[in-house]
Write an enzyme that holds these catalytic residues in place. Structure first.
Site, PDB file in Angstrom:
ATOM      1  N   GLU A 158      40.616  31.828  46.215  1.00  0.00           N
ATOM      2  CA  GLU A 158      41.711  32.797  46.102  1.00  0.00           C
ATOM      3  C   GLU A 158      42.924  32.406  46.942  1.00  0.00           C
ATOM      4  O   GLU A 158      43.384  33.166  47.807  1.00  0.00           O
ATOM      5  CB  GLU A 158      41.223  34.198  46.468  1.00  0.00           C
ATOM      6  CG  GLU A 158      40.159  34.700  45.514  1.00  0.00           C
ATOM      7  CD  GLU A 158      39.726  36.148  45.776  1.00  0.00           C
ATOM      8  OE1 GLU A 158      39.981  36.662  46.875  1.00  0.00           O
ATOM      9  OE2 GLU A 158      39.141  36.752  44.859  1.00  0.00           O
ATOM     10  N   GLU A 322      34.604  35.668  39.358  1.00  0.00           N
ATOM     11  CA  GLU A 322      34.031  36.753  40.157  1.00  0.00           C
ATOM     12  C   GLU A 322      34.213  38.067  39.419  1.00  0.00           C
ATOM     13  O   GLU A 322      35.249  38.295  38.780  1.00  0.00           O
ATOM     14  CB  GLU A 322      34.761  36.897  41.504  1.00  0.00           C
ATOM     15  CG  GLU A 322      34.543  35.793  42.487  1.00  0.00           C
ATOM     16  CD  GLU A 322      35.244  36.091  43.818  1.00  0.00           C
ATOM     17  OE1 GLU A 322      35.582  37.268  44.082  1.00  0.00           O
ATOM     18  OE2 GLU A 322      35.460  35.136  44.580  1.00  0.00           O
TER      19      GLU A 322
END
Ligand code: ZN
Length: 685
Positions: A158, A322
Site C-alpha cells: 500500500e 486484500e
C-alpha cells in the site's frame, strides 16, 4: 461483441484464494503453525501472501538474517499444493534501523521529523533505505526465486504518503530542473510566479508545499503531487532491481488502494503512471457493506466503478489482494458481513475481472492494531466459526471457476478518470469548496450503465480512445493541448463525446486558457461556456430537457451557443430559458455538453437515447429490477455471466437465453429467482 482471447495475469490456472499470512506473529506457537496447515485445507485456501510486515523477523539485527522460519512456511504451503505471493518487507521497518539511520524516517509537511512507529512511513528518497531494501530483496529472491511454490512478488505494501526531508527536497528540485529544462523562467511562468511575489531566482528557494510555508501556488502543488507519484515509483523501481535480475519470469504486483470511506479511487498517487511498472494490478477492497447512508446496490455500483478503473489500467484481469471476510476494524462502525454477503461481494470482484479473492489477514492477530479486523481464522481457531464457513464456501465456489481465470471483457463505453484533473480541481480556490466531488460525479455517470448491465471501461487520458463508441469526460477541469487534440480527433472520426460543466478550464500547469474556452473545444462542441454559477446546499434550479424537468444542484454553466443545438434549458435565475444541454455534429461524430449538475434520472434519460442510437447492449441480457447487476467476462468461446442480487429482497429475473450454472451444473433458462444477496455464475458456450 468482439471476444477477446485470454490475457496474461499470473502464472496460475486457478482462482487464487487465501491472503496475507503472517506466521512471523506466531513463531513461538508451533502448535498454531501446525493448525494452520489443516485450516488452510479446510478453508479451501491455495495462495498466501507472506512476509509483508516481517522485516524484524527476517533481519532481527542489522546484517543478521533469519530465513529458516520462512523456509518452513514455504514448505508447509507447498506441502498442501499452495502458492506463495512473496512480499518485500519495506512497508514497515525494524526499530534498529530507525534508531541507527534516522534518515529513513519521514519528515512531514510541517518539517517535523517523525518518530519510529506504525508503518508505511519511510522516506522514499533515503539512500540508506533504498540500499537496505535492495539487500533484503536480493536475499529473498536468491533464496526463494526457484521455489516451486513462488507465484508472484508483492512489492512493499500500500504505497502512499510523502516525505519532506532534505533528501526529498533535493530530489524534488532535481525533478523540477529536469521537467523545466533547467530554466527557472519556465517554472516561474508555469507557476504564475509574479502573483503574491512568488517568483524564484534560485532553485534552492523552492520547497515542497507546507502548511507553515508555501501552499498557495497551484502549479507547485500539482507538480509536488506528480513528483510524489514519480518518487514512489522510483523507490519501487529501486526495490525490484534484484528481483527482476534474479527472477525475471515471476510477475510483479503491488497492492493499490481505494479511499474506503467514500469508496472512490485512491487519491494519493497517480495509478495510471504506476500501472505501467507492474505486471499485474492488484488492489485492496474494503467497502462498508450494510452501512446506513446508502443502499447495498449504491455501494455495489461504486465498487464496480473502481474495479472497472483498475482493470482498465492494463486492460487485463487484476487481483483482489486484500479484503475482509466480515468486518474491518477502522470504519466508524464495523459491521459484520451478513450471511451471503461475503460470497456475493467476492463474486462481484470476479465479475469485473479479478482472478482472486484474497484476505487481510488469514489468521487474526492476538494483539495490536488489527486484532479485531476480520480474518479467515478467528481467535477461536475453529473451522466451525460462521465466518470461516463462509470463506470455505467462497473457496469451494472458486474451485469451480477456474475456466474464468484470464478472461477479460470488452466495452464500447469509456469514462475518463484523471488524477491530475482531480488534484487540480480540488486545489482550485473557486467553485464550491465542498461540492467539487469529481470522482463521485464520474460514478454518477457510470451508474446509468451499471444499472443496465452495459460494460464500461474507466480509462485514463493516455489510453487509446478509438475503440469506444461513446466517451464520457465529466468535469475534466485540466485538459492539455494534447488531450484536447485527441478528443477532437475522437469526435472527428465518428465518436460520441459527452462532457460537462467545469471542463477544459486549465492546461497541464493549472493555468487557465485565455480568450475563453479553447478554440478546438468551441469548434467540437459548437458552444462557448461563459460563466459557471455555484449553488449553496439549499439552492436548486431545474433544467427542461425533452419536455421533462430535472433538478439541478451545485453548478450551472451559462452557455453561448454558436452552431450547437440546444437540447435543454435552465428554468430559473438570470439564465432562465438559456441553453443548459447542447449537442453538436462535428465531422463524423457528435459532441454533447451538460451545463449543470443534474439528478440521476436526467442521466438515465439522456444516455438512454445514446444507448439506443449506438446500439449499446449488455454483454448478456437478463430482465431484472433495481439492485440486480449482470456482468460478463469472455474468452473466444464462452461468456461467463455473473448475476448478482444486491438487495435485501428476493428478486425474480428472466434470462433471455439458456445457460449452464457453473456451480451446480443446472441448465437454466427463462425465469429465475435470486434470494437476498444471491449470486449465480453461469456460462453461455
Ligand atoms: Zn525524505
Amino acid at each position: 461483441m468482439l471476444k477477446r482471447s485470454k490475457s496474461y495475469t499470473t502464472n496460475a490456472k486457478f482462482m487464487l484464494h487465501g491472503g496475507d499470512y503472517n506466521p512471523d506473529q506466531w513463531l513461538d506457537r508451533p502448535d498454531i503453525l501446525i493448525d494452520d496447515i489443516e485450516l488452510m485445507k479446510l478453508s479451501h485456501s491455495n495462495t498466501f501472501s507472506v512476509g509483508i510486515f516481517a522485516w524484524s523477523a527476517l533481519e532481527p539485527e542489522e546484517g543478521k538474517f533469519t530465513f529458516e522460519w520462512l523456509d518452513e512456511i514455504f514448505s508447509n504451503i507447498h506441502s498442501i499444493g499452495g502458492k506463495v505471493i512473496l512480499a518485500t518487507p519495506s512497508g514497515a521497518r525494524p526499530a534498529w534501523m530507525s534508531q541507527k539511520y534516522p534518515e529513513v524516517l519521514r519528515v512531514n509537511g510541517s518539517r517535523v521529523k517523525q518518530l519510529h512507529g506504525a508503518r508505511h512511513n519511510h522516506c522514499f528518497t533515503s539512500p540508506v533505505y533504498r540500499e537496505k531494501t535492495q539487500i533484503i530483496n536480493r536475499l529473498l529472491a536468491e533464496r526463494y526465486g526457484d521455489h516451486p511454490a513462488l507465484l508472484m512478488w508483492h512489492i512493499s505494501n500500500e504505497y502512499g504518503g510523502e516525505c519532506h526531508c532534505d533528501h526529498c527536497q533535493n530530489a524534488f528540485r532535481g525533478w523540477l530542473k529536469e521537467k523545466y529544462n533547467h530554466d527557472l523562467k519556465s517554472l516561474n511562468d508555469a507557476w504564475w510566479g509574479p502573483f503574491w511575489s512568488h517568483t524564484f531566482n534560485d532553485w534552492s528557494q523552492i520547497e515542497s508545499p507546507s502548511p507553515i510555508g508555501e501552499n498557495a501556488v497551484h502549479g507547485l502543488n500539482l507538480d509536488w503531487r506528480r513528483f510524489v507519484t514519480d518518487q514512489t515509483i522510483s523507490f519501487f523501481e529501486n526495490e525490484i532491481v534484484p528481483i527482476k535480475e534474479i527472477t525475471p519470469d515471476i510477475p510483479i504486483t503491488t497492492n493499490f488502494m481505494a479511499d474506503t470511506f467514500d469508496l472512490i479511487p485512491f487519491q494519493g498517487l497517480d495509478y495510471s503512471k504506476f500501472a505501467k511498472h507492474l505486471d499485474v494490478i492488484s488492489w485492496d477492497a474494503y467497502p462498508a457493506w450494510h452501512n446506513d447512508l446508502e443502499s447495498t446496490a449504491d455501494l455495489a455500483m461504486k465498487v464496480g466503478f473502481i474495479n472497472d478503473l483498475y482493470r482498465s489500467l492494463k486492460q487485463q484481469p487484476f487481483l483482489l489482494m486484500e479484503s475482509t471476510p466480515s468486518a474491518v476494524n477502522w470504519h466508524e462502525v464495523n459491521k459484520a458481513k451478513r450471511p451471503g454477503m461475503h460470497l456475493l461481494s467476492s463474486m462481484q470482484m470476479l465479475a469485473h475481472g479479478s482472478d482472486s479473492v484474497l484476505y487481510f489477514q488469514w489468521r487474526k492477530s492476538r494483539g495490536s492494531s488489527e486484532k479485531f479486523h476480520g480474518a479467515v481464522v478467528d481467535h477461536d481457531n475453529s473451522p466451525e466459526n460462521r465466518v470461516f464457513k463462509e470463506v470455505a464456501k467462497v473457496g469451494e465456489t472458486l474451485e469451480k471457476l477456474s475456466d474464468v481465470v484470464g478472461t477479460n471483457r470488452t466495452s464500447d463505453v469509456g469514462i475518463l478518470y484523471d488524477w491530475d484533473s482531480n488534484w487540480a480541481i480540488n486545489d482550485a480556490q473557486g467553485y464550491g469548496l465542498k461540492t467539487k466531488r469529481y470522482p463521485q460525479t464520474l460514478q454518477q455517470h457510470y451508474r446509468t450503465f451499471w444499472e443496465q448491465d452495459i460494460p464500461v471501461d474507466v480509462i485514463t487520458k493516455e489510453q487509446d480512445f478509438s475503440s469506444y463508441k461513446l466517451l464520457i469526460v465529466p468535469m475534466l477541469y485540466l485538459m492539455s493541448e494534447e488531450t484536447i487534440a485527441r478528443l477532437k480527433d475522437f469526435v472527428a472520426n465518428g465518436g460520441r463525446l459527452v462532457t460537462t460543466y467545469i471542463s477544459g478550464i486549465v492546461n497541464e500547469h493549472d493555468l487557465t486558457y485565455l480568450g475563453g474556452w479553447h478554440k478546438d473545444l468551441q469548434e467540437v462542441f459548437g458552444i462557448h461556456p461563459v460563466e459557471t454559477d455555484t449553488y449553496y446546499p439549499n439552492d436548486k434550479n431545474y433544467v427542461t430537457y425533452k419536455n421533462q424537468s430535472y433538478e439541478l444542484k451545485d453548478y450551472a454553466t451559462v452557455i453561448d451557443v454558436h452552431t450547437a443545438t440546444t437540447e435543454g434549458v435552465y428554468v430559473e435565475d438570470f439564465y432562465a430559458n438559456t441553453p443548459a444541454v447542447t449537442s453538436h455534429v462535428y465531422e463524423q461524430g457528435k459532441a454533447y455538453y451538460i451545463g449543470g449538475r443534474l439528478e440521476d434520472q436526467f442521466h438515465r434519460d439522456f444516455y438512454r437515447e445514446l444507448i439506443q442510437e449506438l446500439g449499446l447492449e449488455p454483454a448478456f441480457r437478463v430482465k431484472h429490477g433495481k439492485g440486480v447487476s449482470v456482468q460478463v467476462r469472455q474468452d473466444q468461446e464462452n461468456d461467463y455471466i455473473f448475476i448478482m442480487n444486491f438487495t435485501e429482497e428476493q428478486q425474480n429475473v428472466t434470462l433471455e437465453s439458456s445457460v449452464t450454472d457453473l456451480i451446480t451444473g443446472e441448465e437454466l433458462s427463462g425465469d429465475l429467482t435470486l434470494e437476498k444477496y444471491e449470486a449465480r455464475i453461469v456460462v453461455q458456450r
